[in-house]
Design a protein around this motif. Structure first.
Motif, PDB file in Angstrom:
ATOM      1  N   HIS A  99      -5.560  -2.550  14.825  1.00 53.81           N
ATOM      2  CA  HIS A  99      -4.313  -2.721  15.576  1.00 53.81           C
ATOM      3  C   HIS A  99      -3.483  -1.437  15.653  1.00 53.81           C
ATOM      4  CE1 HIS A  99      -1.348  -5.758  17.152  1.00 53.81           C
ATOM      5  NE2 HIS A  99      -0.580  -4.680  17.021  1.00 53.81           N
ATOM      6  N   ALA A 100      -3.221  -0.826  14.506  1.00 52.24           N
ATOM      7  CA  ALA A 100      -2.352   0.355  14.481  1.00 52.24           C
ATOM      8  C   ALA A 100      -2.689   1.218  13.275  1.00 52.24           C
ATOM      9  CB  ALA A 100      -0.883  -0.067  14.443  1.00 52.24           C
ATOM     10  N   GLU A 101      -2.140   2.437  13.291  1.00 59.17           N
ATOM     11  CA  GLU A 101      -2.418   3.389  12.208  1.00 59.17           C
ATOM     12  C   GLU A 101      -1.138   4.130  11.861  1.00 59.17           C
ATOM     13  OE1 GLU A 101      -6.131   6.132  11.827  1.00 59.17           O
ATOM     14  OE2 GLU A 101      -4.575   7.300  12.866  1.00 59.17           O
TER      15      GLU A 101
ATOM     16  N   TRP B  61       6.335  10.842   9.377  1.00 57.07           N
ATOM     17  CA  TRP B  61       5.412   9.719   9.434  1.00 57.07           C
ATOM     18  C   TRP B  61       5.462   9.113  10.830  1.00 57.07           C
ATOM     19  CZ3 TRP B  61       1.892   8.760   5.839  1.00 57.07           C
ATOM     20  CH2 TRP B  61       2.119   9.240   4.543  1.00 57.07           C
ATOM     21  N   ARG B  62       4.294   8.680  11.326  1.00 55.00           N
ATOM     22  CA  ARG B  62       4.216   8.123  12.665  1.00 55.00           C
ATOM     23  C   ARG B  62       3.405   6.824  12.657  1.00 55.00           C
ATOM     24  NH1 ARG B  62       5.729  12.185  16.309  1.00 55.00           N
ATOM     25  NH2 ARG B  62       5.099  10.851  18.057  1.00 55.00           N
ATOM     26  N   LEU B  63       3.721   5.960  13.612  1.00 53.62           N
ATOM     27  CA  LEU B  63       2.926   4.761  13.851  1.00 53.62           C
ATOM     28  C   LEU B  63       2.264   4.902  15.216  1.00 53.62           C
ATOM     29  CD1 LEU B  63       2.114   1.829  13.000  1.00 53.62           C
ATOM     30  CD2 LEU B  63       4.042   1.042  14.389  1.00 53.62           C
TER      31      LEU B  63
ATOM     32  N   ARG C  28       0.845  -1.197   0.000  1.00 52.65           N
ATOM     33  CA  ARG C  28       0.000   0.000   0.000  1.00 52.65           C
ATOM     34  C   ARG C  28       0.881   1.248   0.000  1.00 52.65           C
ATOM     35  NH1 ARG C  28      -2.976  -3.338  -1.068  1.00 52.65           N
ATOM     36  NH2 ARG C  28      -5.022  -3.892  -0.191  1.00 52.65           N
ATOM     37  N   TRP C  29       0.542   2.193  -0.899  1.00 48.65           N
ATOM     38  CA  TRP C  29       1.189   3.494  -0.912  1.00 48.65           C
ATOM     39  C   TRP C  29       0.367   4.462  -0.062  1.00 48.65           C
ATOM     40  CZ3 TRP C  29       5.863   4.640  -2.926  1.00 48.65           C
ATOM     41  CH2 TRP C  29       6.441   3.698  -3.795  1.00 48.65           C
TER      42      TRP C  29
ATOM     43  N   ARG D 110      -4.289   8.522   6.026  1.00 50.45           N
ATOM     44  CA  ARG D 110      -4.102   7.626   7.166  1.00 50.45           C
ATOM     45  C   ARG D 110      -4.299   6.195   6.696  1.00 50.45           C
ATOM     46  NH1 ARG D 110      -4.357   9.932  12.378  1.00 50.45           N
ATOM     47  NH2 ARG D 110      -4.593  12.213  12.280  1.00 50.45           N
ATOM     48  N   LEU D 111      -3.487   5.307   7.213  1.00 53.81           N
ATOM     49  CA  LEU D 111      -3.572   3.901   6.838  1.00 53.81           C
ATOM     50  C   LEU D 111      -3.803   3.082   8.101  1.00 53.81           C
ATOM     51  CD1 LEU D 111      -3.068   2.177   4.162  1.00 53.81           C
ATOM     52  CD2 LEU D 111      -0.922   1.535   5.261  1.00 53.81           C
ATOM     53  N   ARG D 112      -4.993   2.498   8.203  1.00 57.77           N
ATOM     54  CA  ARG D 112      -5.330   1.677   9.376  1.00 57.77           C
ATOM     55  C   ARG D 112      -5.034   0.210   9.063  1.00 57.77           C
ATOM     56  NH1 ARG D 112     -10.344   2.377  13.453  1.00 57.77           N
ATOM     57  NH2 ARG D 112      -9.232   4.338  13.638  1.00 57.77           N
ATOM     58  N   ILE D 113      -4.381  -0.454  10.008  1.00 61.57           N
ATOM     59  CA  ILE D 113      -3.937  -1.838   9.835  1.00 61.57           C
ATOM     60  C   ILE D 113      -4.562  -2.687  10.935  1.00 61.57           C
ATOM     61  CG2 ILE D 113      -1.927  -3.336   9.535  1.00 61.57           C
ATOM     62  CD1 ILE D 113      -0.284  -0.636   9.387  1.00 61.57           C
TER      63      ILE D 113
END
Length: 311
Positions: free
Chosen positions: A46-48, A56-58, A17-18, A24-27
């Protein structure tokens, strides 16, 4: 800068995924996530990953088994330019790219689509040729970025090794190919592709003699269908690079190309058989798949008796 996440689900192609700045990318394990990782150690949300305007942050979303960046547990943490994320027991690869780098990757993907189309045209021109199975196998090996493989086709109530690359068909009965045989058996039984990018992390493969002796890094096996019936399977694998660096993973993009290619290939293989061009003498002397499986079953049973448990 753009970012790319590569998730490594079990027994499946890597998910790529780009992420554009501002997105925001939710995983998680939930089907409503942007990246779905179907693993019991991964929470539904689980995380974003997001960009805060500077980096960039997790951010962990209250997961049960935690989130880690390069092995360090985090709650909300900036991400380096390239790193490994661990969400529960599942791994992801994160990297940042400038626009030129990202465009170069997308350009290479376009080239691979063109290669897939060219390989499909090539096998279309070989429908009446005895070498068609070999061309199909070479196409899969090239598209998967692998180095060797074999092709099975139905023959009565069994399957026969109709093409092989960089391995002797008779060698499949040897203990060194127990992992390969196990992967193909899964595909024949369930009719679903198997992709493994980190063989050492898969319990059903990690202790196999083929992994230990052969240094296998990744494998892919795809079913070939005649209607709802599994008509055959094509297998390919690769070993670790000589310099110790991992090759590019087999991704969902690669699986898309491979699936389209094998679907077209199956039509030509079936047409060739219907035209009575299938080389019967070649199949008569080719190794029977059931015989190969029986040999491995005997060896696994003997190993279980020797160690007092399952092989």
């Amino acid at each position: 800068m753009q970012a790319r996440l590569i998730a490594y689900p079990p027994d499946a192609a890597a998910t790529t995924r780009w992420i554009e700045p501002g997105a925001r990318l939710r995983i998680g394990r939930g089907q409503d996530c942007d990246v779905v990782i179907d693993h019991p150690s991964v929470s539904r949300a689980h995380a974003e990953i997001h960009h805060d305007g500077t980096a960039w942050r997790l951010r962990d979303l209250g997961s049960k088994n935690g989130s880690h960046v390069d092995g360090v547990a985090i709650q909300d943490h900036p991400l380096p330019a390239a790193c490994w994320l661990r969400l529960g027991d599942s791994y992801c690869e994160f990297a940042q790219f400038d626009r030129e780098q990202a465009e170069d990757i997308r350009h290479r993907q376009a080239e691979r689509r063109a290669l897939s189309a060219a390989l499909t045209r090539k096998i279309a021109g070989e429908t009446g040729s005895e070498a068609l199975p070999d061309h199909v196998l070479h196409g899969v090996v090239e598209l998967a970025g692998c180095s060797r493989g074999f092709l099975l086709l139905a023959n009565g109530d069994d399957f026969r090794v109709s093409a092989s690359l960089l391995l002797e068909p008779d060698a499949l009965a040897g203990r060194a190919f127990s992992g390969s045989v196990g992967a193909v058996q899964r595909v024949l039984a369930h009719g679903r592709a198997v992709v493994v990018n980190d063989i050492g992390s898969e319990a059903w493969l990690a202790e196999r003699a083929s992994v230990i002796a052969g240094g296998l890094q990744a494998l892919v096996c795809l079913p070939l269908f005649d209607g709802a019936r599994v008509f055959g399977a094509v297998y390919a694998d690769r070993r670790g690079a000589a310099d110790g660096r991992p090759d590019e993973p087999i991704t969902d993009f690669d699986l898309e190309l491979l699936t389209a290619f094998t679907e077209s290939a199956t039509l030509y293989l079936l047409a060739r058989r219907a035209m009575h061009h299938l080389d019967a003498r070649r199949l008569d002397v080719a190794p029977r798949w059931n015989a190969i499986v029986e040999i491995h079953a005997v060896e696994q049973h003997a190993a279980a008796n020797l160690h007092g448990g399952a092989p």
